[in-house]
Motif scaffolding. Structure first.
Motif, short mmCIF file in Angstrom:
data_model
loop_
_atom_site.label_atom_id
_atom_site.label_comp_id
_atom_site.label_asym_id
_atom_site.label_seq_id
_atom_site.Cartn_x
_atom_site.Cartn_y
_atom_site.Cartn_z
N GLY A 91 -0.69 11.19 1.63
CA GLY A 91 -0.75 10.54 0.45
C GLY A 91 -1.33 9.42 0.09
O GLY A 91 -2.31 9.32 -0.72
N PRO A 92 -1.24 8.12 1.25
CA PRO A 92 -1.84 6.77 0.76
C PRO A 92 -3.09 6.98 1.65
O PRO A 92 -4.16 6.01 1.13
CB PRO A 92 -0.92 5.86 1.37
CG PRO A 92 0.10 6.69 2.44
CD PRO A 92 0.11 8.26 1.81
N SER A 93 -3.26 8.16 2.21
CA SER A 93 -4.91 7.98 2.93
C SER A 93 -6.14 8.15 1.74
O SER A 93 -5.87 8.80 0.96
CB SER A 93 -5.09 9.12 3.75
OG SER A 93 -4.37 8.88 5.16
N ARG A 94 -6.97 7.25 2.18
CA ARG A 94 -8.22 7.04 1.25
C ARG A 94 -9.36 7.30 2.18
O ARG A 94 -10.30 7.45 1.25
CB ARG A 94 -8.16 5.65 0.75
CG ARG A 94 -6.93 5.20 -0.27
CD ARG A 94 -6.93 6.21 -1.60
NE ARG A 94 -5.81 5.75 -2.26
CZ ARG A 94 -4.65 6.44 -2.40
NH1 ARG A 94 -4.46 7.29 -1.33
NH2 ARG A 94 -3.62 6.08 -3.21
N ARG A 144 0.81 -1.05 0.14
CA ARG A 144 -0.13 -0.04 -0.05
C ARG A 144 0.67 1.25 0.13
O ARG A 144 0.56 2.53 -0.82
CB ARG A 144 -1.07 0.13 1.36
CG ARG A 144 -1.76 1.16 1.23
CD ARG A 144 -2.90 1.10 2.35
NE ARG A 144 -3.61 2.41 2.54
CZ ARG A 144 -4.50 2.76 3.28
NH1 ARG A 144 -4.68 1.89 4.04
NH2 ARG A 144 -5.07 3.94 3.28
N ALA A 190 2.04 1.88 -3.36
CA ALA A 190 1.13 2.04 -4.69
C ALA A 190 1.11 3.10 -5.49
O ALA A 190 0.75 3.03 -6.47
CB ALA A 190 -0.40 1.57 -4.19
N ASP A 191 1.52 4.16 -4.92
CA ASP A 191 1.23 5.48 -5.51
C ASP A 191 2.58 5.91 -6.39
O ASP A 191 2.87 7.09 -6.86
CB ASP A 191 0.76 6.55 -4.76
CG ASP A 191 -0.45 6.60 -4.36
OD1 ASP A 191 -1.43 5.74 -5.10
OD2 ASP A 191 -0.94 7.12 -3.14
N GLY A 192 3.49 5.12 -6.25
CA GLY A 192 4.79 5.49 -6.98
C GLY A 192 6.37 5.42 -6.28
O GLY A 192 7.13 5.75 -6.83
N ASP A 226 11.53 9.08 -0.70
CA ASP A 226 10.34 9.40 -1.22
C ASP A 226 9.31 9.03 0.08
O ASP A 226 8.29 9.71 -0.10
CB ASP A 226 9.75 8.62 -2.32
CG ASP A 226 10.53 8.64 -3.71
OD1 ASP A 226 11.36 9.70 -3.62
OD2 ASP A 226 10.71 7.69 -4.40
N THR A 246 3.96 10.71 1.94
CA THR A 246 3.89 9.31 1.80
C THR A 246 4.64 8.71 2.97
O THR A 246 6.06 8.42 2.97
CB THR A 246 4.42 8.92 0.51
OG1 THR A 246 3.95 9.17 -0.69
CG2 THR A 246 4.40 7.46 0.24
N TRP A 305 -1.68 6.34 8.08
CA TRP A 305 -1.40 6.51 7.00
C TRP A 305 -1.35 8.02 6.59
O TRP A 305 -2.11 8.80 6.84
CB TRP A 305 -2.19 6.09 6.16
CG TRP A 305 -2.28 4.49 6.00
CD1 TRP A 305 -3.31 3.62 6.71
CD2 TRP A 305 -1.49 3.35 5.61
NE1 TRP A 305 -2.98 2.33 6.63
CE2 TRP A 305 -1.80 2.02 5.91
CE3 TRP A 305 -0.34 3.49 4.75
CZ2 TRP A 305 -1.12 0.99 5.48
CZ3 TRP A 305 0.37 2.37 4.41
CH2 TRP A 305 -0.14 1.35 4.87
#
Length: 421
Positions: A267-270, A114, A117-119, A192, A229, A264
Motif C-alpha cells: 500500500g504505502p510502497s512508492r 507515511r 498518509a493513504d487514509g 487497517d 498497509t 513498506w
C-alpha cells in the motif's frame, strides 16, 4: 515479539513469570505519588553526579528500600533518553532494552505519518515494547491497538501513553504470529494497518538469520502478503533477495550512520529501493530507484575520493550517486567512488587524494613523516586492518593531519592518502 528487560531493582524471584510480575508491580509503584517523588529525588541525585552507591544509600534512607532501586534505574534510563526524547524523557518509563529498541522519536513520527498518509485510521503495533511507536501513531491521529506477549512491555506502554495524555489506545496481550495468521480482508487484529518490529537478539546476541527472529521471517512475509498497509522494521544487513516483489525497502541513516531499515507494505510502497539520509542539521534527502540500477563502472583513482553514505550503499544505489558525480568505482567490489572534481552531494563524503601507493606500512610511515603529518584518521574498506591500530602506528610528531584510506584498487591492496577535510 520484542521482550522488555525487568526494571532494575531487588528482584528475588528467579522464575521469568515472577520477575515480570515483580517488574510490573515496581512500575505501578513508581507511577503512584510516592514513586513519582522517588523518581524526582533520583533525578536530583543524578544531576548532582552522585555515584551509584552513594545515591542508592541516600534514596533508601529517604524513600525506602522498595522504591530506591527501581527509581534509580528508571531515572538513569530517562537521563539516557533525554537527548532524543526531550521533555517526554522525564515522564516516560524505560528499561535498558526497551530504550535501545525505541529508536528516535523523530523517526517514529516520520514512519507514522507515511503509514497513515493513504487514509488508514487504525493500526496494530505488533510488539509494542515501551510504546514509542504506539505514541507516534496515536499522536498522528490513529486509533492504536498495542500488542505484546510481555506484561512488562504492556505496562510500559500503558504508563507511557497515559503520560503522553493519549486516548484511543488499547493495550492487550497477544502473539504476533497468531494475529498475522488470522489476518483477513487486508486487516489484522481488526485494524487497517500494522507495524511489526521483530526481535533480532536472543541471549544477548544478534540474530543474523531472519528465520531466527521473533516472530520469524515467515510471519514477516505473511504480514506483507496479507495486509497491504503495513510496515516492518528489519536488520540493515537484510539480504535484498528476501524482499518480496512490490515491497519497498528503505534504509535510513542519521549523521552518517545507519539507524533503521524498513519494509513498506504494498500500500504505502512508492518505489523499489530508497536511501534516506538525515543530516546533522535535520535535513532529509531521499535517493530512490524504481528498478535495480546495477553497478557503477570501475576506473582509475582520480583527484577526489568519495565515500557513499551507508544508506546509499545498503540500498544498492551507489550507481545513482556515481552517475550524479560523474564518478567511477576504485574497484568493482569496493564502494568507494572517485572523480576529477569535488562533490557537493548529500550522498557522499569527499576527500582530495594526494597520494596513491601500494600498502606498505614502513613506506607509508616515512611518507607521512616527510610531510609533517602527525594526526591520522584511518578508513578502510575491503581490508582486514584495524583502523584504530593502524592510526596508532602512524601517529607521529608532526602537526599536520591526513585521512588514510586502506582499500583495494583494481584488486590490489592500496593506500590512498587524502587531505584532511
Amino acid at each position: 515479539m520484542r521482550q522488555a528487560v525487568p526494571v532494575p531493582g531487588d528482584l528475588h524471584d528467579d522464575e521469568p513469570g515472577g520477575q515480570a510480575a515483580e517488574a510490573v508491580r515496581q512500575l505501578q509503584a513508581l507511577a503512584a505519588p510516592a514513586g513519582a517523588a522517588a523518581l524526582t529525588r533520583a533525578r536530583e541525585l543524578l544531576a548532582e553526579r552522585a555515584d551509584a552507591v552513594t545515591a542508592l544509600t541516600r534514596l533508601r534512607a529517604e524513600v525506602g528500600v522498595e522504591l530506591a532501586g527501581p527509581a534509580w534505574g528508571i531515572a538513569r534510563q530517562r537521563e539516557r533518553a533525554r537527548p532524543a526524547f526531550g521533555a517526554d524523557a522525564d515522564r516516560f518509563f524505560f528499561t535498558a532494552d526497551a530504550l535501545e529498541q525505541a529508536g528516535r522519536p523523530v523517526l517514529a513520527d516520520r514512519r507514522a505519518a507515511r503509514l497513515l498518509a493513504d487514509g488508514a485510521r487504525s493500526v496494530v503495533d505488533l510488539g509494542c515494547a515501551a510504546g514509542t511507536d504506539t505514541i507516534a501513531l496515536a499522536r498522528a491521529g490513529a486509533t492504536v491497538v498495542a500488542v505484546d506477549l510481555d506484561p512488562v512491555a504492556r505496562e510500559l506502554t500503558r504508563l507511557n501513553t497515559a503520560a503522553a495524555g493519549l486516548t484511543g489506545v488499547e493495550v492487550r496481550a497477544g502473539d504476533a504470529v497468531d494475529l498475522v495468521a488470522a489476518a483477513a480482508g487486508g486487516r489484522v487484529a481488526g485494524c487497517d494497518a500494522a507495524v511489526l518490529d521483530p526481535a533480532r537478539r536472543a541471549g544477548g546476541r544478534r540474530q543474523l538469520d531472519p528465520d531466527r527472529w521473533s516472530p520469524p521471517w515467515s510471519t514477516v512475509r505473511a504480514l506483507l502478503d496479507a495486509v497491504p498497509t503495513c510496515l516492518v522494521k528489519v536488520a540493515p544487513g537484510l539480504d535484498h533477495d528476501r524482499v518480496p516483489a512490490g515491497v519497498e525497502a528503505e534504509w535510513v541513516s542519521v549523521g552518517g550512520s545507519i539507524v533503521e531499515a524498513l519494509l513498506w507494505g504494498r500500500g504505502p510502497s512508492r518505489t523499489w529501493r530508497r536511501a534516506t539520509v538525515i543530516g546533522r542539521d535535520g535535513g532529509v534527502r531521499e535517493l530512490t530507484a524504481d528498478t535495480d540500477p546495477g553497478d557503477a563502472r570501475p576506473g582509475p583513482v582520480r583527484d577526489w575520493l568519495h565515500e557513499p553514505d551507508p544508506a546509499v550503499i545498503r540500498s544498492g544505489l551507489v550507481a545513482l550517486a556515481a552517475a550524479e558525480l560523474d564518478a567511477t568505482l576504485v574497484d568493482p567490489t569496493i564502494a568507494y567512488l572517485t572523480s576529477d572534481a569535488a562533490a557537493d552531494s548529500p550522498w557522499v563524503s569527499s576527500y582530495r587524494v594526494t597520494e596513491v601507493l601500494p600498502f606498505n606500512l614502513k613506506k607509508l610511515k616515512a611518507l607521512l613523516r616527510a610531510r609533517g603529518v602527525g594526526r591520522v584518521v584511518v578508513k578502510k574498506r575491503g581490508s582486514p586492518i584495524e583502523p584504530e591500530t593502524l592510526a596508532r602506528q602512524l601517529r607521529g610528531p608532526g602537526e599536520g593531519s591526513a585521512v588514510v584510506v586502506v582499500t583495494r584498487v583494481a584488486g590490489a591492496p592500496t593506500v590512498l592518502v587524502c587531505a584532511a577535510p
